[in-house]
Enzyme design. Structure first.
Site, PDB file in Angstrom:
ATOM      1  N   GLU A  42       0.927  -1.064  -0.009  1.00 33.78           N
ATOM      2  CA  GLU A  42      -0.041   0.062  -0.081  1.00 33.78           C
ATOM      3  C   GLU A  42       0.915   1.453  -0.039  1.00 33.78           C
ATOM      4  OE1 GLU A  42      -3.236  -0.408   2.838  1.00 33.78           O
ATOM      5  OE2 GLU A  42      -3.668  -2.482   1.976  1.00 33.78           O
TER       6      GLU A  42
ATOM      7  N   ASN B  56       1.848   3.393   3.901  1.00 27.56           N
ATOM      8  CA  ASN B  56       0.931   3.326   5.234  1.00 27.56           C
ATOM      9  C   ASN B  56       1.830   2.668   6.266  1.00 27.56           C
ATOM     10  OD1 ASN B  56       0.417   0.965   4.617  1.00 27.56           O
ATOM     11  ND2 ASN B  56      -1.349   0.998   5.891  1.00 27.56           N
TER      12      ASN B  56
ATOM     13  N   HIS C 122     -17.791 -10.360   5.581  1.00 29.33           N
ATOM     14  CA  HIS C 122     -16.398  -9.759   5.752  1.00 29.33           C
ATOM     15  C   HIS C 122     -15.849 -10.591   6.881  1.00 29.33           C
ATOM     16  CE1 HIS C 122     -13.833  -6.286   7.227  1.00 29.33           C
ATOM     17  NE2 HIS C 122     -13.246  -6.717   6.225  1.00 29.33           N
TER      18      HIS C 122
ATOM     19  N   GLU D 240     -12.683 -10.015   8.806  1.00 29.66           N
ATOM     20  CA  GLU D 240     -11.198  -9.075   9.024  1.00 29.66           C
ATOM     21  C   GLU D 240     -10.472 -10.155   9.937  1.00 29.66           C
ATOM     22  OE1 GLU D 240      -9.125  -6.374   8.065  1.00 29.66           O
ATOM     23  OE2 GLU D 240      -8.025  -7.793   9.182  1.00 29.66           O
TER      24      GLU D 240
ATOM     25  N   HIS E 218      -7.864  -8.970   0.908  1.00 33.59           N
ATOM     26  CA  HIS E 218      -7.081  -7.546   1.032  1.00 33.59           C
ATOM     27  C   HIS E 218      -5.957  -7.943   2.145  1.00 33.59           C
ATOM     28  CE1 HIS E 218      -9.933  -4.296  -0.121  1.00 33.59           C
ATOM     29  NE2 HIS E 218     -10.622  -5.319  -0.586  1.00 33.59           N
TER      30      HIS E 218
ATOM     31  N   GLU F 238      -9.557   3.493  -0.420  1.00 33.49           N
ATOM     32  CA  GLU F 238      -9.647   3.756   1.142  1.00 33.49           C
ATOM     33  C   GLU F 238      -8.735   5.016   1.160  1.00 33.49           C
ATOM     34  OE1 GLU F 238      -8.857   0.306   3.107  1.00 33.49           O
ATOM     35  OE2 GLU F 238      -6.618   0.123   2.390  1.00 33.49           O
TER      36      GLU F 238
END
Ligand code: NOJ
Ligand code: CA
Length: 706
Positions: A176, A198, A417, A419, A487, A512
């Site tokens: 990223e 990041n 989702h 995570e 991701h 994002e």
């Protein structure tokens, strides 16, 4: 290379690969394109960890169990014992894709090498396509190379000049980053200064870069270096020797610093070099997909591309939260979820999700992604516990069964989702139950995520162990007919050919970041040349409100794009899993522009690159699957430019209507991003269009039969 080098020629005769063993028995290759050297003579092979005496019951605890240093190298002392050639030409149909048919045409040479001092045998297999090279190491089953530990792969890519590179820093945990465009000789200084990104910000070396890497050579050739079929192996980074201009492979280490644990028979991933004098040819290359195996799934009719909306941008912008309660109230120790008080900002509540389901149904979307639906976020954000999620326990305000029935009654799927919080063992322990829960509750797609340091500690996001995990998660999902969008996982390497339920990944800086400070205006003119070489990206485009402070007064981020360019991204950023990321109310406000997002398909019969220059602009035209309708998208960097295209891809003699969504004259990504125009015109295959693109702008066109 010396006169006795072995040669392999591509089917179109534009590429020649040379292979030889040098005086020390080191394997070397060189690649030429149209008579010009593109990869100068480069070494190949592997360095192994010292083997050590086998640890037995008798010698357990004996500190003298030491290394046998002689047999560590798998990069010298070789002689050629056999060479085989082969040709291949077959056309296959992907389950979904940018085109409906893919030709896999190559000439192959496999060289069997024997290392006399160890009696070990390896095979190097080269495949030469009309647009480039793939090669890999193969380790046949043998007594002297049964189990082995890789210290480093020694593959080199020698550059013959100080080329321009589009790169992100070498890293084992994140891709990223914003891309840098520099000369090879400038990588060190740029890395030293620090590239804005990041996560870890700890490049392993100041001249380290990740792949897919794009180069523009001093001869104005475009060259992409990457890998294909990354399975049971650590992901490749490259380390530039910037005196010699030679890229050296630098594999992602495991927690002990080793680069891989292999057992023969086995193979390495393919190393790929794609070259053309036309930038467009890089974008349409199918070599990485072709180097992957055909799918072994018995049926694939359950795999369907999806266009979706979701309860997501509101958390990313900070308007609402994933967590149900205030993190500040979470005490050290494990949270008692039955006692949590709602914070009043929880996004994944039943009423809000219903609003998205209604919007999806009314506008023809297939799915609604809902993040923050399950318990665990307080513990994770509050850092009270690592193993936080069980992937089956909803928050009290999220009615799993009721929402499933509501969505089903409207013909919409809710997207799961997961995570994982990078607690990978925890995820594997719960995976089976979690996938079963999905099937029972009508879910057929999951967005998974790997935010944070990998647990067990010390492992990295791109090491062999977790590369295995990502694939395990995809294969297990297939047993339940579940599609995956991961991701923060490893870069893509064309595995979606073999495992087509891997619909997309993130694996780069996505939209994002438009809410975390903004993406560079040229970002989307580079991504298709880099990140997307490996496969589809879940970029989550479609943002219409560029001033984030209007959503969350505390967030001053600005989306660095015009509205027209947000539409173009549905064509330029290929993905069979594509989001309309903004809020329903923002789409209601710009209904006429939203029409393009409603119309744009997610699966294609054909793709043409009309204009392309990395870092500057890309214009694609794609034909809708099974329909004579075309969609054009143009993404432009910060420089205002005029795009000139011909619609000669349309069927001659037929009449079409084109709807053009373009930047208004005064549009500018910073100062006036929402200024757009929409016009309808009659077009044919003879039509030529000249279209102005604003700074940070672009355009989108839908073309249907009249
Ligand atoms: C990072 C992902 O890229 C983003 O899409 C997701 O919302 C968050 N992680 C939370 O899982
Ligand atoms: Ca991310």
């Amino acid at each position: 290379m010396v006169a006795n080098a072995q040669q392999l020629v591509s089917p179109n005769h534009q590429f020649v690969l040379f292979f030889q063993i040098d005086e020390q028995g080191k394997p070397m290759y060189e690649l030429q394109y149209k008579g010009k050297e593109v990869v100068a003579p480069s070494h190949m092979g592997l360095d192994l960890q010292p083997e050590g005496k086998k640890l037995t019951f008798e010698n357990a605890g004996d500190v003298s169990v030491t290394a046998n240093k002689e047999i560590n190298s798998l990069y010298d002392g070789f002689k050629i014992v056999d060479t085989k050639s082969n040709s291949f030409d077959q056309t296959w149909k992907p389950v979904y894709g940018e085109v409906s048919q893919i030709r896999n045409n190559y000439n192959e040479m496999s060289v069997t090498l024997k290392q006399n001092k160890t009696d070990r045998v390896i095979v190097i297999r080269f495949r030469l396509f009309d647009d480039g090279l793939g090669f890999r190491y193969e380790f046949p089953e043998q007594k002297n190379l049964a189990y082995f530990v890789i210290k480093e792969e020694k593959t080199e890519f020698a550059m013959n000049g100080d080329h321009t590179a589009f790169w992100i820093p070498g890293d084992f945990d994140t891709e990223e980053y914003t891309y840098a465009k520099t000369k090879l000789s400038e990588i060190r200084a740029k890395n030293q200064k620090g590239i804005e990104g990041n996560a870890s910000q700890t490049p392993f070396s100041l001249t380290g870069v990740q792949t897919p890497l794009l180069l523009k050579t001093r001869d104005n050739l475009y060259m992409s270096i990457h890998e294909a079929a990354l399975i049971n192996y650590a992901a490749m980074n490259l380390n530039l020797d910037d005196k010699k201009m030679v890229f050296q492979t630098f594999l992602t280490p495991d927690a002990q610093g080793n680069k891989g644990h292999l057992q023969s028979p086995c193979v390495s991933p393919w190393r790929t070099v794609i070259v053309s004098d036309k930038a467009a040819d890089i974008l349409t290359s199918k070599t990485i997909l072709n180097l992957n195996e055909p799918t072994k799934y018995v049926s694939t009719d359950w795999i369907k591309p999806m266009k979706y909306v979701g309860v997501w941008w509101e958390m990313i912008t900070g308007k609402s939260t994933w967590a149900y309660a205030d993190i500040d109230n979470v005490q050290l120790g494990v949270t008692d979820y039955s006692k949590l008080k709602p914070n009043g900002k929880h996004g994944a509540n039943t009423a809000n999700v219903k609003k998205y389901i209604d919007f999806a149904a009314a506008n023809g979307f297939d799915g609604v992604l809902v993040e923050g639906w399950n318990e665990g976020w307080e513990d994770w954000f509050g850092k009270t516990k690592d193993y936080v999620f069980d992937f089956v326990t909803p928050y009290p305000d999220f009615d799993v069964k009721g929402l499933h029935e509501y969505a089903a009654s409207k013909g919409v799927k809710i997207i799961m989702h997961h995570e994982t919080s990078s607690s990978v063992r925890n995820y594997e322990r719960h995976m089976d139950t979690a996938y079963k829960f999905m099937v029972e509750n009508g879910y057929n797609a999951v967005k998974s995520g790997y935010v944070g340091d990998i647990i067990p500690r010390g492992e990295k996001h791109y090491g062999q162990w977790i590369v295995d995990h990502y694939l395990y998660a995809i294969k297990e999902a297939a047993k339940y007919h579940i599609m995956v969008d991961a991701h923060e996982s490893v870069h893509m390497t064309g595995l979606q050919r073999t495992y087509p339920n891997l619909l997309a990944q993130e694996s780069a800086k996505g939209t994002e970041y438009e809410a975390f400070g903004g993406n560079a205006p040229d970002h989307t003119t580079i991504l298709p040349f880099t990140r997307l070489m490996g496969g589809p990206m879940d970029y989550t485009p479609g943002i219409f409100e560029m001033d984030i402070s209007k959503i969350n007064p505390e967030n001053h981020s600005h989306v660095n794009s015009t509205l027209a360019r947000q539409l173009a991204l549905y064509v330029t950023m290929y993905s069979p899993f594509v989001m309309a990321a903004d809020f329903p109310e923002h789409y209601e406000k710009y209904k006429d522009a939203f029409q393009f997002i409603k119309d744009v398909p997610v699966d294609w019969d054909d793709t043409k690159v009309l204009e392309a220059e990395p870092g500057d602009y890309i214009t694609y035209a794609r034909k809708q699957k099974g329909k004579d309708a075309w969609f054009v998208g143009r993404t432009n960097d910060e420089e205002p430019r005029v795009s000139n295209i011909s619609l000669d891809f349309l069927t001659p003699g037929k009449k079409y209507i084109a709807t053009i969504y373009a930047d208004a004259k005064d549009a500018n990504y910073k100062t006036n991003p929402q200024a757009y125009t929409i016009k309808k015109i009659n077009v044919t295959s003879k039509t030529k269009l000249s279209q102005a693109c604003a700074s940070g702008g672009g355009y989108a066109i839908s073309i249907v039969e009249k």
